[in-house]
Write an enzyme that holds these catalytic residues in place. Structure first.
Site, PDB file in Angstrom:
ATOM      1  N   GLY A  10      81.833 -60.594 100.823  1.00  0.00           N
ATOM      2  CA  GLY A  10      81.446 -61.348  99.633  1.00  0.00           C
ATOM      3  C   GLY A  10      81.442 -60.440  98.422  1.00  0.00           C
ATOM      4  O   GLY A  10      81.155 -59.242  98.532  1.00  0.00           O
ATOM      5  N   ASN A  13      78.393 -62.763  92.349  1.00  0.00           N
ATOM      6  CA  ASN A  13      77.401 -62.168  91.468  1.00  0.00           C
ATOM      7  C   ASN A  13      76.443 -61.252  92.239  1.00  0.00           C
ATOM      8  O   ASN A  13      76.242 -60.084  91.877  1.00  0.00           O
ATOM      9  CB  ASN A  13      76.651 -63.344  90.810  1.00  0.00           C
ATOM     10  CG  ASN A  13      75.777 -62.958  89.664  1.00  0.00           C
ATOM     11  OD1 ASN A  13      74.615 -63.358  89.585  1.00  0.00           O
ATOM     12  ND2 ASN A  13      76.297 -62.189  88.737  1.00  0.00           N
ATOM     13  N   GLY A  15      76.844 -60.353  95.576  1.00  0.00           N
ATOM     14  CA  GLY A  15      77.639 -59.426  96.386  1.00  0.00           C
ATOM     15  C   GLY A  15      78.025 -58.189  95.592  1.00  0.00           C
ATOM     16  O   GLY A  15      77.949 -57.056  96.096  1.00  0.00           O
ATOM     17  N   LYS A 120      71.283 -67.267 100.729  1.00  0.00           N
ATOM     18  CA  LYS A 120      70.190 -68.224 100.615  1.00  0.00           C
ATOM     19  C   LYS A 120      70.772 -69.628 100.722  1.00  0.00           C
ATOM     20  O   LYS A 120      71.508 -70.060  99.836  1.00  0.00           O
ATOM     21  CB  LYS A 120      69.453 -68.024  99.289  1.00  0.00           C
ATOM     22  CG  LYS A 120      68.694 -66.689  99.235  1.00  0.00           C
ATOM     23  CD  LYS A 120      68.062 -66.405  97.886  1.00  0.00           C
ATOM     24  CE  LYS A 120      67.263 -65.106  97.931  1.00  0.00           C
ATOM     25  NZ  LYS A 120      66.790 -64.687  96.604  1.00  0.00           N
ATOM     26  N   ALA A 153      70.573 -61.283  90.397  1.00  0.00           N
ATOM     27  CA  ALA A 153      71.595 -60.247  90.581  1.00  0.00           C
ATOM     28  C   ALA A 153      71.800 -59.358  89.354  1.00  0.00           C
ATOM     29  O   ALA A 153      71.874 -58.126  89.484  1.00  0.00           O
ATOM     30  CB  ALA A 153      72.916 -60.909  90.971  1.00  0.00           C
ATOM     31  N   LYS A 204      63.542 -72.107  98.334  1.00  0.00           N
ATOM     32  CA  LYS A 204      63.143 -71.841  96.936  1.00  0.00           C
ATOM     33  C   LYS A 204      64.174 -72.376  95.949  1.00  0.00           C
ATOM     34  O   LYS A 204      63.842 -72.710  94.812  1.00  0.00           O
ATOM     35  CB  LYS A 204      62.843 -70.360  96.727  1.00  0.00           C
ATOM     36  CG  LYS A 204      64.032 -69.416  96.816  1.00  0.00           C
ATOM     37  CD  LYS A 204      64.714 -69.207  95.481  1.00  0.00           C
ATOM     38  CE  LYS A 204      65.981 -68.391  95.621  1.00  0.00           C
ATOM     39  NZ  LYS A 204      66.800 -68.407  94.398  1.00  0.00           N
ATOM     40  N   ASN A 271      69.867 -71.941  89.369  1.00  0.00           N
ATOM     41  CA  ASN A 271      69.503 -73.306  89.758  1.00  0.00           C
ATOM     42  C   ASN A 271      68.580 -73.935  88.730  1.00  0.00           C
ATOM     43  O   ASN A 271      68.721 -75.113  88.395  1.00  0.00           O
ATOM     44  CB  ASN A 271      68.827 -73.288  91.138  1.00  0.00           C
ATOM     45  CG  ASN A 271      69.832 -73.068  92.248  1.00  0.00           C
ATOM     46  OD1 ASN A 271      70.590 -73.962  92.598  1.00  0.00           O
ATOM     47  ND2 ASN A 271      69.861 -71.851  92.783  1.00  0.00           N
TER      48      ASN A 271
HETATM   49  N1  LIG Z   1      73.308 -64.312  92.206  1.00  0.00           N
HETATM   50  C1  LIG Z   1      72.051 -64.014  92.476  1.00  0.00           C
HETATM   51  O1  LIG Z   1      71.258 -63.708  91.579  1.00  0.00           O
HETATM   52  C2  LIG Z   1      71.580 -64.034  93.897  1.00  0.00           C
HETATM   53  C3  LIG Z   1      70.453 -63.288  94.229  1.00  0.00           C
HETATM   54  C4  LIG Z   1      69.978 -63.314  95.542  1.00  0.00           C
HETATM   55  C5  LIG Z   1      70.647 -64.069  96.496  1.00  0.00           C
HETATM   56  N2  LIG Z   1      71.760 -64.758  96.154  1.00  0.00           N
HETATM   57  C6  LIG Z   1      72.440 -65.515  97.225  1.00  0.00           C
HETATM   58  O2  LIG Z   1      73.599 -64.800  97.623  1.00  0.00           O
HETATM   59  C7  LIG Z   1      74.615 -65.704  98.079  1.00  0.00           C
HETATM   60  C8  LIG Z   1      75.918 -65.382  97.386  1.00  0.00           C
HETATM   61  O3  LIG Z   1      75.752 -65.549  95.995  1.00  0.00           O
HETATM   62  P1  LIG Z   1      76.607 -64.804  94.886  1.00  0.00           P
HETATM   63  O4  LIG Z   1      75.786 -64.863  93.637  1.00  0.00           O
HETATM   64  O5  LIG Z   1      77.085 -63.480  95.350  1.00  0.00           O
HETATM   65  O6  LIG Z   1      77.908 -65.744  94.772  1.00  0.00           O
HETATM   66  P2  LIG Z   1      78.432 -66.549  93.476  1.00  0.00           P
HETATM   67  O7  LIG Z   1      77.491 -67.622  93.125  1.00  0.00           O
HETATM   68  O8  LIG Z   1      78.784 -65.559  92.419  1.00  0.00           O
HETATM   69  O9  LIG Z   1      79.738 -67.272  94.066  1.00  0.00           O
HETATM   70  C9  LIG Z   1      81.024 -66.940  93.799  1.00  0.00           C
HETATM   71  C10 LIG Z   1      81.683 -66.260  94.978  1.00  0.00           C
HETATM   72  O10 LIG Z   1      82.215 -67.235  95.892  1.00  0.00           O
HETATM   73  C11 LIG Z   1      83.520 -66.842  96.233  1.00  0.00           C
HETATM   74  N3  LIG Z   1      84.323 -67.970  96.692  1.00  0.00           N
HETATM   75  C12 LIG Z   1      84.751 -69.029  95.988  1.00  0.00           C
HETATM   76  N4  LIG Z   1      85.495 -69.847  96.769  1.00  0.00           N
HETATM   77  C13 LIG Z   1      85.500 -69.272  98.002  1.00  0.00           C
HETATM   78  C14 LIG Z   1      86.076 -69.647  99.254  1.00  0.00           C
HETATM   79  N5  LIG Z   1      86.763 -70.773  99.396  1.00  0.00           N
HETATM   80  N6  LIG Z   1      85.871 -68.839 100.314  1.00  0.00           N
HETATM   81  C15 LIG Z   1      85.142 -67.713 100.198  1.00  0.00           C
HETATM   82  N7  LIG Z   1      84.567 -67.319  99.042  1.00  0.00           N
HETATM   83  C16 LIG Z   1      84.750 -68.082  97.966  1.00  0.00           C
HETATM   84  C17 LIG Z   1      84.038 -66.254  94.958  1.00  0.00           C
HETATM   85  O11 LIG Z   1      85.167 -65.467  95.191  1.00  0.00           O
HETATM   86  C18 LIG Z   1      82.853 -65.408  94.527  1.00  0.00           C
HETATM   87  O12 LIG Z   1      82.857 -64.172  95.182  1.00  0.00           O
HETATM   88  C19 LIG Z   1      74.066 -67.123  97.791  1.00  0.00           C
HETATM   89  O13 LIG Z   1      73.545 -67.673  98.981  1.00  0.00           O
HETATM   90  C20 LIG Z   1      72.939 -66.882  96.801  1.00  0.00           C
HETATM   91  O14 LIG Z   1      71.892 -67.826  96.900  1.00  0.00           O
HETATM   92  C21 LIG Z   1      72.239 -64.760  94.885  1.00  0.00           C
HETATM   93  O1  LIG Z   2      70.292 -67.774  90.290  1.00  0.00           O
HETATM   94  P1  LIG Z   2      69.769 -68.467  91.523  1.00  0.00           P
HETATM   95  O2  LIG Z   2      69.028 -69.722  91.187  1.00  0.00           O
HETATM   96  O3  LIG Z   2      70.841 -68.652  92.560  1.00  0.00           O
HETATM   97  O4  LIG Z   2      68.673 -67.481  92.127  1.00  0.00           O
HETATM   98  C1  LIG Z   2      69.017 -66.143  92.304  1.00  0.00           C
HETATM   99  C2  LIG Z   2      68.135 -65.411  93.278  1.00  0.00           C
HETATM  100  O5  LIG Z   2      68.096 -66.081  94.519  1.00  0.00           O
HETATM  101  C3  LIG Z   2      66.757 -65.143  92.754  1.00  0.00           C
HETATM  102  O6  LIG Z   2      66.057 -64.334  93.680  1.00  0.00           O
END
Ligand SMILES: NC(=O)c1ccc[n+]([C@@H]2O[C@H](COP(=O)([O-])OP(=O)(O)OC[C@H]3O[C@@H](n4cnc5c(N)ncnc54)[C@H](O)[C@@H]3O)[C@@H](O)[C@H]2O)c1
Ligand SMILES: O=P(O)(O)OC[C@H](O)CO
Length: 351
Positions: A10, A13, A15, A120, A153, A204, A271
């Protein structure tokens, strides 16, 4: 001992933010192989491949612009190649993609490899609830820990101080991932209550949507605090109901994955922001997601849908989880947003 090979699956954002920390620790500690492969879902940006941009400019210009990634983090567009020979796999994709990705690498996992899910969200089967870590465990037959916390992130990437929680069943695996991920400004507590940690991280996001609704309706902080508290009560009830064999430790809700994540997510998360816009702009949630997030994915609406399906599958009365159900109905059944307040007014917590 051989240095452990790490692969990040991944590059969105979160990742990319986590790749910054992992890359640095992998280079600093002999425990880990310096090179860290990062699987990148390939796309073209102004005629250039995203993997090429990351490997030459060391920046994920689409999902985490403005932050340099360590040069030992190598973007690989082929998942099988990226994860080949990995001893430690870090899963960090939007939850809707995890099943497909697991299928791709099912027959290529190194024996003894371990995983951690930073995802998540949740999944469901015809038997009811399935955790994302269960999807990975079942598909890849490996030990899977989870990491969830109050971690927006961009703030983690800026190295602002924060905390997070690792939930594990095997303490030594939790500690190994702690070594890989902890930095002076990203402090980790390891607990042996992984289901609760993961459930907190998933649910959450639904509560964050509710916080977005009340913010969009221009209600104040008292209302938002009530959403957080009632959401927490539903979260605790859900964890108790769904894991009768391993009841949640109440203390886990006071780790970063619990109350702290609710606070950050209900004030600053995606969200919350997109749900706030949903109230103001009257457009479908997927339209707003596309307009506002430039390819990033919302987890809250889909998780509300999964929870609703789980309640239906198990014949659980909707009135047990009014906040979760109301968020679902507002997004997917055209219920008016003010009906969310009615659900709070009639919440069983006040009966
Ligand atoms: N962003 C945050 O602040 C944050 C913080 C903590 C946890 N999370 C959790 O981490 C997880 C990943 O979130 P993120 O923010 O890294 O992602 P993101 O919301 O930035 O999603 C985009 C990602 O999805 C990929 N993507 C799109 N289509 C795809 C496909 N068909 N197959 C595979 N990948 C594809 C994109 O290339 C990109 O890497 C989520 O469950 C999120 O809840 C996010
Ligand atoms: O931006 P959200 O709503 O996906 O939340 C990001 C993180 O999960 C917060 O800890």
């Amino acid at each position: 001992k051989m240095a452990k090979k790490v692969c990040i699956i991944g590059s969105g954002n979160w990742g990319s933010a986590i790749a910054k920390l992992i890359g640095r620790n992998a280079a600093a500690y002999d425990t880990f192989h310096t090179r860290v492969n990062m699987y990148v879902y390939e796309e073209e940006i102004n005629g250039e491949k995203l993997t090429e941009i990351i490997n030459t400019r060391h920046e994920n210009v689409k999902y985490l612009p403005g932050h340099k990634l360590p040069e030992n983090v190598v973007a690989v567009p082929d998942l099988v190649e990226a994860s080949k020979g990995a001893d430690m796999l870090v899963f960090v994709v939007p939850h809707q993609f995890i099943r497909g990705l697991c299928k791709t690498i099912q027959s290529n996992i190194k024996p003894g490899a371990i995983g951690i899910s930073l995802i998540k969200g949740m999944d469901h089967t015809d038997k009811g609830l399935q955790l994302i870590s269960d999807v990975i465990r079942k598909a890849l037959s490996m030990d899977v820990s989870v990491l969830m916390g109050a971690n927006i992130a961009s703030e983690v990437a800026s190295e602002d101080f924060c905390e997070t929680t690792i939930g594990c069943t095997k303490e030594e695996n939790g500690q190994l991932f702690k070594k890989l991920l902890q930095t002076p400004n990203f402090r980790i507590c390891v607990v042996q209550d992984p289901n609760t940690v993961e459930i907190c991280g998933a649910l959450k996001n639904i509560i964050a949507c509710g916080a977005g609704f009340v913010t969009g309706m221009e209600l104040g902080d008292n209302t938002k605090a009530a959403v957080i508290r009632l959401g927490l009560m539903e979260m605790m009830k859900f964890a108790k109901a769904f894991f009768p064999d391993s009841p949640p430790e109440i203390a886990t809700f006071f780790e970063s994955c619990g109350v702290a994540d609710l606070v950050t997510t209900c004030y600053g998360g995606r969200n919350m922001r997109v749900s706030r816009a949903f109230v103001k702009e009257n457009k479908p949630i997927e339209v707003l997601e596309a307009e506002m997030l430039n390819g990033q994915k919302l987890q809250g609406p889909e998780t509300a849908r999964e929870v609703y399906k789980v309640l239906k599958t198990l014949n659980i009365d909707e009135s047990e989880y009014p906040l979760f159900v109301s968020v679902y109905n507002i997004f997917f059944n055209k219920h008016p947003v003010p009906s969310f307040i009615e659900c709070l007014q009639n919440h069983p917590e006040h009966m």
